[in-house]
Design an enzyme around this catalytic site. Structure first.
Site, PDB file in Angstrom:
ATOM      1  CE  LYS A  67      -2.396   1.224   3.686  1.00  0.00           C
ATOM      2  NZ  LYS A  67      -3.441   1.143   4.733  1.00  0.00           N
ATOM      3  CG  ASP A 161     -15.030  15.701  16.715  1.00  0.00           C
ATOM      4  OD1 ASP A 161     -14.656  14.720  16.055  1.00  0.00           O
ATOM      5  OD2 ASP A 161     -14.501  16.829  16.600  1.00  0.00           O
ATOM      6  N   GLY A 216      -5.701   6.351  17.051  1.00  0.00           N
ATOM      7  CA  GLY A 216      -5.190   7.561  16.409  1.00  0.00           C
ATOM      8  C   GLY A 216      -3.689   7.642  16.258  1.00  0.00           C
ATOM      9  CB  ALA A 217      -0.882   6.968  18.534  1.00  0.00           C
ATOM     10  CG  ASP A 218      -1.085   7.266  12.185  1.00  0.00           C
ATOM     11  OD1 ASP A 218      -0.720   8.324  12.733  1.00  0.00           O
ATOM     12  OD2 ASP A 218      -1.766   7.246  11.144  1.00  0.00           O
ATOM     13  CB  SER A 289      -4.966   0.202  16.281  1.00  0.00           C
ATOM     14  OG  SER A 289      -4.994   0.062  14.883  1.00  0.00           O
TER      15      SER A 289
END
Length: 321
Positions: A67, A161, A216-218, A289
């Site tokens: 990807k 949000d 969210g943490a990537d 994740s």
């Protein structure tokens, strides 16, 4: 063998949440059993353009792919374009023929939502009643879909949000109640999906027995959770190399607030039956994740097989014989 081009429109007609959950659970199990190959992500950082590209190769059960995905947080305001877009190339590992070129943006969203669903299936308490969403963007939508596929439509949604407009748009589409971040964190399952670089939730907001999907943490420096949730909870990562570098645990590890030996294991090890998940109904469990290339190749292959069965997509002889 011609290459099948599968557009976003094609994929939408092929995809089901159940197909996504099955493919992603299969990817986690293979990862836990060591039956796959997944070199580390390659980052191409481009500060001049306020973004980066990532190449994510993987091999799983007779399929190989890569990807090419970007992360440009300022794209919406600068160009009116999405923050994340991607392209996927699926190849036959035996002949090296490119089997398909797919829209990778939907692929990324679907497999990420499915990953959260699989994590909740294996780590959350039985029969949860509420799902809290911190962040009401694209990921919140696919996370809701995956959890409803597992637990049913009676799962109450608590939406939070910083953008009231985003919360209202998600409510109009999926239902649920708009609440404060604190109230959303009181849910049985809480999914955080923000681009935050500092904690957006506090330890004291969570109930005993909660399960958290930290989505969210990537990238290095990103974090969403109060570090006490990691030191006091049972933390499962998706991949050791990626999580230590760019997952929710990366900042607490760097700051010395968390030690690698405090991590409970990988989700793949739990899915494969090699390690226990939740130990008691009062455990707080956390799934960190970062996004696995194995999830992409598993879902890409499932979509390709479905396309062949239904005769969808356009075939081109791109590389010749």
């Amino acid at each position: 063998m011609p290459t099948l081009i599968l557009s976003a429109k094609d994929l939408r007609s092929l995809y089901t949440v159940e197909l996504g959950l099955t493919a992603v659970e299969r990817a986690f199990r293979a990862h836990g059993l060591g039956e796959s190959l997944m070199p580390p992500k390659v980052y191409l950082s481009l500060p001049k353009y306020d973004g980066d590209f990532r190449a994510m190769p993987a091999f799983l059960d007779g399929a190989a792919g890569v990807k090419w995905v970007n992360a440009h947080p300022r794209n919406p305001e600068k160009h009116g374009l999405p923050t994340v877009r991607a392209l996927y190339i699926l190849s036959d590992p035996d002949t090296a023929s490119p089997l398909a070129i797919l829209d990778g943006t939907l692929l990324t969203a679907w497999r990420t939502g499915a990953a959260g669903g699989v994590a909740s299936k294996f780590l959350a308490k039985k029969q949860p009643r509420t799902l809290g969403l911190i962040g009401c963007g694209v990921q919140a939508r696919v996370l809701i879909d995956s959890h409803r596929a597992i637990y049913g439509d009676t799962l109450e949604l608590l939406l939070s949000d910083t953008s009231e407009a985003a919360a209202k748009a998600l409510q109009a589409e999926k239902g649920g109640r708009i609440v404060s971040a604190q109230e959303a964190c009181g849910a049985d399952i809480v999914s955080t999906a923000t681009p935050a670089r500092a904690p957006v939730v506090k330890r004291e907001w969570f109930q005993p027995g909660a399960h958290i999907n930290a989505m969210g943490a990537d990238a290095p420096g990103k974090q969403e959770l109060d570090p006490r949730l990691l030191t006091e909870g049972r933390v499962f990562i998706d991949d050791t190399e990626q999580a230590l570098h760019s997952g929710e645990v990366n900042v607490p590890l760097h700051d010395g607030l968390l030690r690698p030996e405090q991590l409970a294991g990988t989700l793949g090890e739990v899915v494969a039956g090699k390690k226990p998940g939740r130990a008691s109904d009062t455990d707080i469990t956390v799934f960190d994740s970062t996004g696995l290339a194995l999830q992409d190749v598993a879902l890409a292959r499932a979509l390709y097989d479905a396309a062949l069965a239904r005769g969808l997509g356009q075939a081109f002889d791109i590389v010749g014989s």
